[in-house]
Design a protein around this motif. Structure first.
Motif, mmCIF file in Angstrom:
data_model
loop_
_atom_site.group_PDB
_atom_site.id
_atom_site.type_symbol
_atom_site.label_atom_id
_atom_site.label_comp_id
_atom_site.label_asym_id
_atom_site.label_seq_id
_atom_site.Cartn_x
_atom_site.Cartn_y
_atom_site.Cartn_z
ATOM 1 N N VAL A 193 -35.169 20.455 -5.863
ATOM 2 C CA VAL A 193 -35.097 21.176 -4.601
ATOM 3 C C VAL A 193 -35.552 22.609 -4.814
ATOM 4 N N MET A 194 -36.177 23.157 -3.798
ATOM 5 C CA MET A 194 -36.541 24.564 -3.782
ATOM 6 C C MET A 194 -35.728 25.244 -2.689
ATOM 7 N N VAL A 195 -35.120 26.377 -3.025
ATOM 8 C CA VAL A 195 -34.288 27.114 -2.071
ATOM 9 C C VAL A 195 -34.771 28.548 -1.999
ATOM 10 N N GLY A 196 -34.793 29.094 -0.781
ATOM 11 C CA GLY A 196 -35.211 30.466 -0.582
ATOM 12 C C GLY A 196 -34.094 31.347 -0.068
ATOM 13 N N GLU A 197 -33.926 31.379 1.239
ATOM 14 C CA GLU A 197 -33.049 32.373 1.857
ATOM 15 C C GLU A 197 -31.588 32.247 1.456
ATOM 16 N N THR A 198 -31.086 31.048 1.242
ATOM 17 C CA THR A 198 -29.690 30.914 0.841
ATOM 18 C C THR A 198 -29.446 31.560 -0.518
ATOM 19 N N LEU A 199 -30.440 31.509 -1.406
ATOM 20 C CA LEU A 199 -30.302 32.167 -2.706
ATOM 21 C C LEU A 199 -30.220 33.682 -2.568
ATOM 22 N N LEU A 200 -30.817 34.236 -1.521
ATOM 23 C CA LEU A 200 -30.736 35.681 -1.332
ATOM 24 C C LEU A 200 -29.293 36.121 -1.114
ATOM 25 N N GLY A 201 -28.527 35.299 -0.418
ATOM 26 C CA GLY A 201 -27.118 35.631 -0.193
ATOM 27 C C GLY A 201 -26.233 35.229 -1.347
ATOM 28 N N ASN A 202 -26.528 34.080 -1.952
ATOM 29 C CA ASN A 202 -25.739 33.583 -3.077
ATOM 30 C C ASN A 202 -26.674 33.170 -4.214
ATOM 31 N N PRO A 203 -27.037 34.107 -5.095
ATOM 32 C CA PRO A 203 -27.938 33.774 -6.196
ATOM 33 C C PRO A 203 -27.319 32.851 -7.231
ATOM 34 N N CYS A 204 -26.027 32.532 -7.080
ATOM 35 C CA CYS A 204 -25.344 31.605 -7.990
ATOM 36 C C CYS A 204 -25.224 30.208 -7.390
ATOM 37 N N LEU A 205 -25.959 29.941 -6.316
ATOM 38 C CA LEU A 205 -25.865 28.646 -5.636
ATOM 39 C C LEU A 205 -26.103 27.485 -6.592
ATOM 40 N N PHE A 206 -27.128 27.570 -7.423
ATOM 41 C CA PHE A 206 -27.462 26.466 -8.319
ATOM 42 C C PHE A 206 -26.418 26.264 -9.412
ATOM 43 N N ALA A 207 -25.555 27.258 -9.621
ATOM 44 C CA ALA A 207 -24.460 27.116 -10.575
ATOM 45 C C ALA A 207 -23.188 26.644 -9.887
ATOM 46 N N ASN A 208 -23.286 26.348 -8.579
ATOM 47 C CA ASN A 208 -22.140 25.884 -7.805
ATOM 48 C C ASN A 208 -21.008 26.907 -7.820
ATOM 49 N N LYS A 209 -21.373 28.188 -7.662
ATOM 50 C CA LYS A 209 -20.404 29.279 -7.635
ATOM 51 C C LYS A 209 -20.685 30.205 -6.463
ATOM 52 N N LEU A 210 -19.636 30.848 -5.996
ATOM 53 C CA LEU A 210 -19.769 31.911 -5.000
ATOM 54 C C LEU A 210 -19.188 33.172 -5.628
ATOM 55 N N PRO A 211 -20.037 34.111 -6.070
ATOM 56 C CA PRO A 211 -19.533 35.270 -6.800
ATOM 57 C C PRO A 211 -18.934 36.316 -5.873
ATOM 58 N N ASP A 212 -18.117 37.200 -6.443
ATOM 59 C CA ASP A 212 -17.680 38.365 -5.698
ATOM 60 C C ASP A 212 -18.931 39.152 -5.306
ATOM 61 N N PRO A 213 -19.075 39.555 -4.044
ATOM 62 C CA PRO A 213 -20.325 40.183 -3.604
ATOM 63 C C PRO A 213 -20.637 41.501 -4.298
ATOM 64 N N VAL A 214 -19.620 42.299 -4.594
ATOM 65 C CA VAL A 214 -19.877 43.555 -5.297
ATOM 66 C C VAL A 214 -20.230 43.284 -6.755
ATOM 67 N N ASP A 215 -19.566 42.314 -7.369
ATOM 68 C CA ASP A 215 -19.912 41.944 -8.744
ATOM 69 C C ASP A 215 -21.386 41.579 -8.864
ATOM 70 N N ILE A 216 -21.855 40.696 -7.976
ATOM 71 C CA ILE A 216 -23.228 40.209 -8.104
ATOM 72 C C ILE A 216 -24.216 41.309 -7.754
ATOM 73 N N ALA A 217 -23.860 42.177 -6.818
ATOM 74 C CA ALA A 217 -24.737 43.294 -6.474
ATOM 75 C C ALA A 217 -24.880 44.255 -7.652
ATOM 76 N N LEU A 218 -23.775 44.558 -8.317
ATOM 77 C CA LEU A 218 -23.829 45.448 -9.475
ATOM 78 C C LEU A 218 -24.568 44.807 -10.642
ATOM 79 N N GLU A 219 -24.423 43.506 -10.785
ATOM 80 C CA GLU A 219 -25.149 42.815 -11.850
ATOM 81 C C GLU A 219 -26.651 42.891 -11.609
ATOM 82 N N TYR A 220 -27.064 42.714 -10.356
ATOM 83 C CA TYR A 220 -28.481 42.839 -10.018
ATOM 84 C C TYR A 220 -28.985 44.253 -10.308
ATOM 85 N N LEU A 221 -28.194 45.256 -9.951
ATOM 86 C CA LEU A 221 -28.604 46.637 -10.203
ATOM 87 C C LEU A 221 -28.702 46.929 -11.693
#
Length: 321
Positions: A193-221
């Motif tokens: 499967v290829m996923v686009g927009e849902t990954l933008l909100g939850n980049p951990c989708l393929f790991a079957n996780k929903l991360p804390d939003p600030v955690d994942i934002a800081l990790e990206y930064l």
């Protein structure tokens, strides 16, 4: 080389305009994504704009650990221009999205939408297979001048395409949460499967996780710090907005957050906004400015001043199915 990508077609991050930057590709690759695409690149700029070429070569080569495999998506309608541009990039990627499969030393994939009438989609796919495409991704919607997504994707057409081809077929569309992925694969028989927009909100989708939003934002930064000048400030701001909006878009403070985010001019200012203002709006104490130690997965454990029982902690999505 074609065989080497076969095992990476399960969970693919789609090419997204101004959003498939190296830091984001590295983030999703760390979190279950098996293959990532670049955004659509312009062949004429690759050939005639040295700064454009240099930027994208840096983007393709900086992250040796999680930057590969990566597929470059080229656009255009001039065969020679696309071939010449692709040859400049083929040594820095693992695949190219283009129709000129015989022109490159790396596998060539094609990403298509439904033909009109839709019954011609299989015929088109068979022609592409005959021309040497290594795999085909079908975004099972027709092109719409009114909206990018016009209704639900026609997954029955993905199934027909898969049944009619010998090469791998990737299904693109209708994935909003983890449970949609196994359902999609079972129904269509697709190879991934290829996923686009849902990954933008939850980049951990393929790991079957929903991360804390600030955690994942800081990790990206933090990845942006590690690979400077690979993503412009507007791209970084958009990613941060998506991460927060996905879980907090209906919170009363979200519009204040958007306004504050728009006014930032650096990664450091975005970090400060997340650590102090966003955490206070969430009813939490401000976070330390420093990352703690790097964990065994190559990520960073970040001090939040919260306990395990607080809201908005990472969630195992399998518990919700």
């Amino acid at each position: 080389m074609a065989q080497s990508l076969t095992g990476h077609l399960g969970f693919i991050a789609a090419p997204m305009v101004n959003q498939s930057d190296l830091p984001f590709r590295s983030l999703v690759r760390k979190n279950g994504c098996s293959l990532a695409y670049t955004q659509m690149l312009m062949p004429d700029k690759i050939l005639n704009n040295p700064e454009y070429l240099e930027h994208h070569l840096r983007d393709l080569t900086l992250d040796e650990e999680r930057g590969r495999p990566v597929v470059v998506q080229l656009c255009g309608n001039d065969v020679q221009t696309i071939v010449q541009a692709g040859r400049k990039l083929q040594g820095y990627c693992d695949g190219i999205v283009s129709g000129m499969s015989q022109s490159f030393t790396v596998p060539t994939s094609v990403k298509i939408r439904l033909a009109q009438p839709v019954e011609k989609t299989l015929e088109f796919g068979q022609r592409l297979e005959g021309c040497g495409a290594s795999w085909i991704t079908l975004h099972a919607r027709t092109v719409s001048a009114r909206r990018r997504r016009q209704g639900a994707a026609a997954l029955d057409q993905v199934r027909k395409l898969k049944q009619g081809l010998r090469i791998p077929v990737i299904s693109n569309g209708n994935v909003r949460e983890w449970s949609n992925i196994p359902e999609n694969l079972e129904y269509t028989g697709a190879d991934g499967v290829m996923v686009g927009e849902t990954l933008l909100g939850n980049p951990c989708l393929f790991a079957n996780k929903l991360p804390d939003p600030v955690d994942i934002a800081l990790e990206y930064l933090e990845i942006c710090h590690r690979f400077p000048r690979t993503a412009p400030i507007p791209t970084i701001q958009t990613h941060i907005r998506h991460f927060i909006e996905y879980q907090c878009g209906r919170r009363p403070w979200f519009q204040k957050f958007r306004t504050a985010l728009t006014s930032t001019t650096s990664v450091e200012e975005m970090e400060q906004l997340l650590r102090v203002k966003v955490e206070r709006w969430r009813g939490r104490p401000p976070r330390s400015r420093e990352f703690d130690t790097e964990n065994e997965d190559g990520g960073f454990e970040m001090s939040s001043g919260t306990s395990e029982g607080d809201d908005d902690q990472p969630i195992d999505l399998s518990l919700m199915l």
